[in-house]
Design an enzyme around this catalytic site. Structure first.
Site, PDB file in Angstrom:
ATOM      1  N   PRO A 139      30.993  45.456  43.940  1.00 22.11           N
ATOM      2  CA  PRO A 139      32.016  44.709  44.671  1.00 22.11           C
ATOM      3  C   PRO A 139      33.066  44.187  43.695  1.00 22.11           C
ATOM      4  O   PRO A 139      32.738  43.515  42.717  1.00 22.11           O
ATOM      5  CB  PRO A 139      31.227  43.548  45.297  1.00 22.11           C
ATOM      6  CG  PRO A 139      30.031  43.382  44.427  1.00 22.11           C
ATOM      7  CD  PRO A 139      29.723  44.726  43.842  1.00 22.11           C
ATOM      8  N   MET A 140      34.337  44.512  43.933  1.00 25.42           N
ATOM      9  CA  MET A 140      35.422  44.092  43.034  1.00 25.42           C
ATOM     10  C   MET A 140      36.538  43.464  43.844  1.00 25.42           C
ATOM     11  O   MET A 140      37.049  44.078  44.795  1.00 25.42           O
ATOM     12  CB  MET A 140      35.939  45.290  42.230  1.00 25.42           C
ATOM     13  CG  MET A 140      34.927  45.858  41.251  1.00 25.42           C
ATOM     14  SD  MET A 140      35.529  47.333  40.395  1.00 25.42           S
ATOM     15  CE  MET A 140      35.281  48.578  41.680  1.00 25.42           C
ATOM     16  N   GLN A 196      29.241  40.704  50.684  1.00 26.18           N
ATOM     17  CA  GLN A 196      28.964  39.791  49.579  1.00 26.18           C
ATOM     18  C   GLN A 196      29.688  38.460  49.785  1.00 26.18           C
ATOM     19  O   GLN A 196      30.887  38.429  50.068  1.00 26.18           O
ATOM     20  CB  GLN A 196      29.392  40.387  48.230  1.00 26.18           C
ATOM     21  CG  GLN A 196      28.915  39.532  47.057  1.00 26.18           C
ATOM     22  CD  GLN A 196      29.454  40.001  45.724  1.00 26.18           C
ATOM     23  OE1 GLN A 196      30.630  39.880  45.450  1.00 26.18           O
ATOM     24  NE2 GLN A 196      28.566  40.512  44.876  1.00 26.18           N
ATOM     25  N   CYS A 254      30.782  36.510  39.282  1.00 32.67           N
ATOM     26  CA  CYS A 254      32.227  36.556  39.066  1.00 32.67           C
ATOM     27  C   CYS A 254      32.635  35.551  37.995  1.00 32.67           C
ATOM     28  O   CYS A 254      32.382  34.347  38.135  1.00 32.67           O
ATOM     29  CB  CYS A 254      32.970  36.271  40.358  1.00 32.67           C
ATOM     30  SG  CYS A 254      34.770  36.253  40.125  1.00 32.67           S
ATOM     31  N   LYS A 286      23.882  39.642  42.886  1.00 29.89           N
ATOM     32  CA  LYS A 286      24.511  40.211  41.696  1.00 29.89           C
ATOM     33  C   LYS A 286      24.835  39.068  40.748  1.00 29.89           C
ATOM     34  O   LYS A 286      25.433  38.067  41.139  1.00 29.89           O
ATOM     35  CB  LYS A 286      25.788  40.975  42.040  1.00 29.89           C
ATOM     36  CG  LYS A 286      26.432  41.635  40.808  1.00 29.89           C
ATOM     37  CD  LYS A 286      27.567  42.565  41.198  1.00 29.89           C
ATOM     38  CE  LYS A 286      27.993  43.402  39.983  1.00 29.89           C
ATOM     39  NZ  LYS A 286      28.791  42.638  39.028  1.00 29.89           N
ATOM     40  N   ASP A 338      29.698  49.093  31.788  1.00 29.90           N
ATOM     41  CA  ASP A 338      30.068  50.145  30.829  1.00 29.90           C
ATOM     42  C   ASP A 338      29.691  51.563  31.229  1.00 29.90           C
ATOM     43  O   ASP A 338      29.827  52.483  30.415  1.00 29.90           O
ATOM     44  CB  ASP A 338      29.484  49.864  29.431  1.00 29.90           C
ATOM     45  CG  ASP A 338      30.030  48.601  28.792  1.00 29.90           C
ATOM     46  OD1 ASP A 338      31.038  48.066  29.312  1.00 29.90           O
ATOM     47  OD2 ASP A 338      29.453  48.137  27.802  1.00 29.90           O
ATOM     48  N   GLY A 395      31.548  50.003  38.554  1.00 27.59           N
ATOM     49  CA  GLY A 395      32.694  49.230  39.001  1.00 27.59           C
ATOM     50  C   GLY A 395      34.004  49.801  38.524  1.00 27.59           C
ATOM     51  O   GLY A 395      34.573  50.705  39.140  1.00 27.59           O
ATOM     52  N   ARG A 396      34.480  49.312  37.381  1.00 25.58           N
ATOM     53  CA  ARG A 396      35.823  49.652  36.919  1.00 25.58           C
ATOM     54  C   ARG A 396      36.039  51.151  36.722  1.00 25.58           C
ATOM     55  O   ARG A 396      37.150  51.654  36.926  1.00 25.58           O
ATOM     56  CB  ARG A 396      36.134  48.888  35.622  1.00 25.58           C
ATOM     57  CG  ARG A 396      36.358  47.395  35.841  1.00 25.58           C
ATOM     58  CD  ARG A 396      36.499  46.649  34.533  1.00 25.58           C
ATOM     59  NE  ARG A 396      35.269  46.653  33.759  1.00 25.58           N
ATOM     60  CZ  ARG A 396      35.188  46.315  32.468  1.00 25.58           C
ATOM     61  NH1 ARG A 396      36.276  45.983  31.807  1.00 25.58           N
ATOM     62  NH2 ARG A 396      34.011  46.319  31.855  1.00 25.58           N
TER      63      ARG A 396
END
Length: 332
Positions: free
Chosen positions: A18-19, A72, A102, A141, A206, A228-229
């Site tokens: 989740p971003m 979330q 976060c 998370k 990563d 994620g990223r």
């Protein structure tokens, strides 16, 4: 078979992290199409849901094709988290996830997100309030700890499992690290190998290639990976990892047609869901990665970012396909 409650996720699931301002329905749609096994909404403020804040409510939008999907939530007040969970129940997700990870200042200063890492007792109480307020599986998370001197994830995992969570995703950094430095997966492995832990443990941080995904899978023994990223503007990473696991072969990168068509699909949904102005604006962060590695692309990226209406952006994408396909053909 990895299961969260009664939700079966396969042998080694790949989760979309989740971003904030990224993991919206348009982005989730292209990730699901390209192999994500479990996805989550952007994090939603418990206080915002209770106040009926428009942005918070809109984040509750989920669709059948996304399932299984988790909503979330975050917050620092037990009663607010319980009330928010009751609101979430109505939308019928497959699970409820709590964000204790976060690191953003505006969240942390409210005693939420990674801010809760300073107070494990509060983290446990908040989690228990959510578990008591729903029949859905509850997951969490989080990060390794607040800073280098307080990496308390092993204690956190045991105590959260004891109050009823069904899975735990761990980002291998402290809050102090934000997204800098290298993620430390050794503590994630310690949690997974703790004989007291019997819930799935997912590692995050990563993972940006099929090779690294396989290396971390084998080295740290987690039940699945959360990405994620690396998925921003590159939703193909999920299927690329799965293919590498199955065959040991690296899939070729998506061709120009794939990139343009996926960007178009993403843009169309973004405009439909958010309206033209906001939908165009929030797509801008994705174009760099959608077209990464294409030589001399900068002028077109600028046009994509500066395009002010839907048709103008579509026209630029069509031009990208024509111009760069011709160049590639000439170079053969």
């Amino acid at each position: 078979m990895v299961k969260i409650g009664n939700i079966s996720l396969g042998e080694f699931p790949l989760l979309l992290a989740p971003m904030e301002d990224v993991s919206d329905p348009p982005f989730r749609a292209v990730c699901k199409e390209n192999g994500a096994d479990l996805m989550y909404t952007e994090f939603i403020s418990s206080e915002g849901l209770i106040r009926d804040a428009i942005k918070s409510r809109q984040k509750l939008d989920i669709f059948d094709y996304e399932k299984p999907i988790g909503i979330q939530i975050f917050g620092g007040d037990e009663e607010a988290m319980a009330m928010a969970t009751s609101i979430v129940n109505v939308t019928q997700p497959d699970l409820v996830d709590i964000n204790f990870g976060c690191p953003v200042k505006k969240v942390v200063t409210k005693g939420a997100g990674a801010g809760v890492l300073k107070d494990i007792d509060l983290m446990v109480r908040l989690t228990e309030s959510v578990v008591r307020s729903t029949d859905l599986p509850v997951t969490v998370k989080t990060r390794l700890g607040w800073d280098e001197s307080s990496k308390n994830i092993e204690e956190v995992a045991e105590r959260l499992q004891d109050v009823g969570i069904k899975a735990l995703s761990i980002h291998g950094r402290t809050r102090q690290q934000m997204y800098k430095g290298e993620a430390d997966w050794s503590l994630i492995a310690k949690v997974k190998n703790n004989p007291r832990i019997n819930i799935p443990i997912f590692g995050n941080g990563d993972i940006d290639s099929p090779q690294k995904a396989l290396e971390y899978k084998n080295r740290y023994g987690v039940d699945g990976l959360m990405i994620g990223r690396a998925a921003i503007g590159y939703p193909w990473i999920f299927n690329e990892i799965k293919h590498f696991f199955e065959t040991g072969e690296t899939l070729p990168p998506p061709n120009l047609d794939d990139r343009v068509e996926t960007a178009k699909k993403h843009l169309k949904f973004s405009v439909e869901w958010k309206g033209e102005k906001l939908g165009i604006f929030e797509m801008r962060r994705h174009y760099t990665n959608y077209f990464r590695g294409i030589p001399h692309f900068k002028p077109y990226r600028t046009r994509l970012v500066e395009g002010e209406n839907y048709q103008a952006v579509l026209d630029t994408l069509d031009e990208v396909n024509e111009v760069f396909s011709a160049q590639m053909f000439e170079n053969i």
